[in-house]
Design a protein around this motif. Structure first.
Motif, short mmCIF file in Angstrom:
data_model
loop_
_atom_site.label_atom_id
_atom_site.label_comp_id
_atom_site.label_asym_id
_atom_site.label_seq_id
_atom_site.Cartn_x
_atom_site.Cartn_y
_atom_site.Cartn_z
N CYS A 9 0.87 -1.19 0.00
CA CYS A 9 0.00 0.00 0.00
C CYS A 9 0.90 1.23 0.00
CB CYS A 9 -0.92 0.00 1.22
SG CYS A 9 -2.21 1.27 1.12
N ASN A 10 1.35 1.61 -1.19
CA ASN A 10 2.24 2.75 -1.34
C ASN A 10 1.43 4.01 -1.60
OD1 ASN A 10 4.60 1.13 -1.12
ND2 ASN A 10 4.33 0.49 -3.25
N GLY A 11 1.90 5.10 -1.04
CA GLY A 11 1.18 6.36 -1.18
C GLY A 11 1.97 7.41 -1.93
N THR A 12 1.62 8.67 -1.70
CA THR A 12 2.25 9.80 -2.39
C THR A 12 2.92 10.71 -1.38
OG1 THR A 12 0.18 11.05 -2.31
CG2 THR A 12 0.59 9.74 -4.28
N VAL A 13 3.95 11.42 -1.84
CA VAL A 13 4.73 12.31 -0.97
C VAL A 13 4.80 13.69 -1.60
CG1 VAL A 13 6.10 10.47 0.04
CG2 VAL A 13 6.89 11.58 -2.05
N SER A 14 5.09 14.69 -0.76
CA SER A 14 5.21 16.06 -1.25
C SER A 14 6.05 16.87 -0.27
CB SER A 14 3.84 16.71 -1.43
OG SER A 14 3.15 16.77 -0.18
N GLY A 15 6.45 18.05 -0.72
CA GLY A 15 7.16 18.98 0.14
C GLY A 15 8.67 18.81 0.11
N SER A 16 9.36 19.81 0.65
CA SER A 16 10.80 19.78 0.79
C SER A 16 11.19 20.72 1.92
CB SER A 16 11.51 20.20 -0.51
OG SER A 16 11.21 21.54 -0.83
N ALA A 17 12.40 20.55 2.44
CA ALA A 17 12.88 21.38 3.55
C ALA A 17 14.36 21.67 3.33
CB ALA A 17 12.66 20.66 4.89
N ALA A 18 14.73 22.93 3.49
CA ALA A 18 16.11 23.34 3.26
C ALA A 18 16.78 23.71 4.57
CB ALA A 18 16.16 24.51 2.30
N ILE A 19 17.98 23.17 4.80
CA ILE A 19 18.79 23.49 5.97
C ILE A 19 20.06 24.18 5.48
CG2 ILE A 19 20.02 22.59 7.98
CD1 ILE A 19 17.01 22.32 8.16
N THR A 20 20.30 25.39 5.98
CA THR A 20 21.50 26.13 5.61
C THR A 20 22.41 26.27 6.83
OG1 THR A 20 20.39 28.24 6.06
CG2 THR A 20 20.29 27.41 3.80
N GLN A 21 23.58 26.88 6.62
CA GLN A 21 24.54 27.02 7.71
C GLN A 21 24.93 28.47 7.89
OE1 GLN A 21 28.80 25.63 7.43
NE2 GLN A 21 28.13 24.22 9.02
N SER A 22 25.04 28.87 9.15
CA SER A 22 25.53 30.20 9.48
C SER A 22 27.05 30.13 9.66
CB SER A 22 24.88 30.71 10.77
OG SER A 22 25.46 31.94 11.17
N ASN A 23 27.76 30.92 8.87
CA ASN A 23 29.23 30.94 8.95
C ASN A 23 29.68 32.39 8.91
OD1 ASN A 23 31.93 30.36 8.92
ND2 ASN A 23 31.99 29.72 6.79
N MET A 24 29.62 33.05 10.05
CA MET A 24 30.01 34.45 10.13
C MET A 24 31.54 34.57 10.10
SD MET A 24 27.42 36.02 12.98
CE MET A 24 27.76 34.70 14.17
N THR A 25 32.03 35.66 9.50
CA THR A 25 33.46 35.93 9.46
C THR A 25 33.71 37.38 9.89
OG1 THR A 25 33.28 36.44 7.10
CG2 THR A 25 33.97 34.21 7.70
N PRO A 26 33.74 37.65 11.20
CA PRO A 26 34.01 39.01 11.65
C PRO A 26 35.49 39.36 11.47
CG PRO A 26 33.75 37.54 13.53
CD PRO A 26 33.45 36.73 12.31
N THR A 27 35.75 40.54 10.92
CA THR A 27 37.12 41.03 10.75
C THR A 27 37.23 42.42 11.36
OG1 THR A 27 36.57 41.91 8.56
CG2 THR A 27 37.50 39.69 8.66
N THR A 28 38.44 42.78 11.79
CA THR A 28 38.65 44.06 12.47
C THR A 28 39.81 44.81 11.84
OG1 THR A 28 40.12 43.05 14.11
CG2 THR A 28 37.77 43.17 14.66
N THR A 29 39.69 46.14 11.87
CA THR A 29 40.81 47.03 11.58
C THR A 29 40.89 48.03 12.73
OG1 THR A 29 39.38 48.49 10.27
CG2 THR A 29 40.61 46.81 9.08
N THR A 30 42.11 48.43 13.07
CA THR A 30 42.30 49.25 14.26
C THR A 30 42.90 50.61 13.91
OG1 THR A 30 44.50 48.35 14.68
CG2 THR A 30 42.63 47.21 15.69
N THR A 31 42.63 51.55 14.78
CA THR A 31 43.27 52.87 14.76
C THR A 31 44.04 53.02 16.06
OG1 THR A 31 41.49 53.82 13.43
CG2 THR A 31 42.90 55.35 14.62
N ALA A 32 45.34 53.26 15.95
CA ALA A 32 46.19 53.33 17.14
C ALA A 32 45.88 54.56 17.96
CB ALA A 32 47.66 53.31 16.74
N ALA A 33 46.06 54.43 19.27
CA ALA A 33 45.96 55.58 20.16
C ALA A 33 47.29 56.35 20.13
CB ALA A 33 45.64 55.12 21.58
#
Length: 207
Positions: free
Chosen positions: A98-122
């Protein structure tokens, strides 16, 4: 079922109950973001119709995954890998084939932050240094910032030199990344010279 001729030995009717069950359906839904380096699963929802238990199959990015049998409706499919999840089949154990029907999809993504800094000397030990922070990568705005000196702004201004500052960046999905910046201190060297003028006319004129 009854005999065609009432003269036979068994003129009584015999009954057999037949249960008709609907073909099952399965639908997958949901979405989510995995934080880089995290093993916390994200739950996708698989909803069924018909009579269980159900056995469903699915793929991740087109690659077949092991079949799952469940009597829970809806069923939570916990995943820990990025990709597109699609159902490929569903059947019910209440009846063979007794086979049926399927539907839908689901997407999983990834968070990959890349914080960078530049400085000003005192300069000369004064609190006039600064840090400019930029958040790149695949994080989800808005971002929150927590600096080691207690600041919650994206950038730092009017800070002292010879100091390392650490910031924790948190995106809208609760994913975090840290970055550090060392603000230098510029020492300005200069010479002071003077000349004298001996033109005092009278003692006490101060000229």
């Amino acid at each position: 079922v009854s005999t065609a001729d009432s003269c036979q030995a068994n003129p009584n009717q015999a009954c057999l109950d037949v249960e008709i069950i609907p073909k099952p359906t399965a639908t997958i839904s949901g979405a989510g973001v995995l934080c880089q380096g995290s093993n916390t699963p994200i739950g996708l929802t698989v909803t069924f119709t018909g009579e269980g238990p159900w056995t469903f199959t699915y793929t991740r990015n087109g690659v077949a995954q092991p079949a799952i049998t469940t009597s829970t409706n809806p069923y939570t499919l916990n995943v820990t890998q990025v990709g597109n999840y699609v159902l490929t089949g569903v059947s019910t154990s209440a009846a063979s084939n007794c086979n049926g029907t399927v539907s839908g999809s689901a997407a999983i993504t990834q968070s990959n932050m890349t914080p960078t800094t530049t400085t000003t000397a005192a300069n000369c030990g004064l609190p006039n240094g600064g840090v400019n922070l930029t958040v790149g990568g695949t994080g989800t705005p808005p971002y929150m910032f927590s600096w080691s000196n207690g600041a919650t702004t994206e950038d730092l201004a009017n800070v002292v030199g010879n100091t390392t500052y650490t910031v924790t960046v948190t995106d809208a999905n609760g994913c975090t990344k840290t970055a550090t910046a060392t603000v230098a201190n510029n020492t300005i060297n200069f010479n002071v010279t003077g000349t004298t003028t001996a033109n005092t006319t009278c003692d006490g004129n101060n000229n």
